[in-house]
Design a protein around this motif. Sequence first.
Motif, mmCIF file in Angstrom:
data_model
loop_
_atom_site.group_PDB
_atom_site.id
_atom_site.type_symbol
_atom_site.label_atom_id
_atom_site.label_comp_id
_atom_site.label_asym_id
_atom_site.label_seq_id
_atom_site.Cartn_x
_atom_site.Cartn_y
_atom_site.Cartn_z
ATOM 1 N N CYS A 48 -79.815 57.069 68.532
ATOM 2 C CA CYS A 48 -80.914 57.572 67.705
ATOM 3 C C CYS A 48 -80.494 58.798 66.901
ATOM 4 O O CYS A 48 -80.763 58.893 65.711
ATOM 5 C CB CYS A 48 -82.119 57.893 68.583
ATOM 6 N N LEU A 49 -79.812 59.729 67.546
ATOM 7 C CA LEU A 49 -79.453 60.983 66.877
ATOM 8 C C LEU A 49 -78.262 60.840 65.934
ATOM 9 O O LEU A 49 -78.257 61.446 64.853
ATOM 10 C CB LEU A 49 -79.169 62.062 67.921
ATOM 11 N N HIS A 51 -76.677 57.713 64.828
ATOM 12 C CA HIS A 51 -76.670 56.562 63.928
ATOM 13 C C HIS A 51 -78.058 56.179 63.426
ATOM 14 O O HIS A 51 -78.190 55.209 62.680
ATOM 15 C CB HIS A 51 -76.035 55.358 64.635
ATOM 16 N N GLU A 52 -79.093 56.893 63.859
ATOM 17 C CA GLU A 52 -80.484 56.636 63.493
ATOM 18 C C GLU A 52 -80.886 55.189 63.783
ATOM 19 O O GLU A 52 -81.536 54.535 62.989
ATOM 20 C CB GLU A 52 -80.727 56.997 62.032
ATOM 21 N N LEU A 54 -82.995 52.724 66.234
ATOM 22 C CA LEU A 54 -84.108 52.715 67.180
ATOM 23 C C LEU A 54 -84.269 51.321 67.771
ATOM 24 O O LEU A 54 -83.863 50.332 67.159
ATOM 25 C CB LEU A 54 -85.407 53.135 66.478
ATOM 26 N N ALA A 65 -88.141 58.192 69.721
ATOM 27 C CA ALA A 65 -88.111 59.160 68.617
ATOM 28 C C ALA A 65 -88.783 60.471 69.020
ATOM 29 O O ALA A 65 -88.313 61.559 68.667
ATOM 30 C CB ALA A 65 -88.788 58.568 67.393
#
Length: 159
Positions: A48-49, A51-52, A54, A65
């Motif tokens: 998540c942090l 490579h974004e 979800l 998130a």
Amino acid sequence: QTSHEPLVLGSRADRPLVPSDPEVMELVEDLVAEPDPPTDWRTPYLDCLLHEVLPADKTEAQWLARRAKSFVVIEGELYKRSLTGILQRCIPTEQGKDLLEDIHGGVCGHHAAPRTLLENTFCQGFYWPTAVADIEQVVHTYKGCQYSTQQTHLLAQAL
């Protein structure tokens, strides 16, 4: 055998426990194969942090998130920002259990109670989400504590 006949021990010894049919053997081998290694709890946060990425489930994505806001990545390592603003290094669960046994065994003092052990662990600057459950398990199963528990020295009944 009917219900009236006695069960003879060893009566099944002449039959193999696993059938020798090749198709059944393949199924048995698939069942006996090693399970997938458990995933590290830090992986979704890092994805998540960094490579974004979800999860596909909307509810799980919102939960991740929201939780990810208290984490930060520094030089590839995941850290959790505590309520006081101190960064705690996130470690795998297995490493956390080893750390608990070291701290509880005497690195940071005597065999402490669960709450004290939790404070000592987090004061050392480490974090993992199952810490409370792991601490309970370590304290209740540690061999050294089993010999030094509180013992009642009173008689069970009045004289």
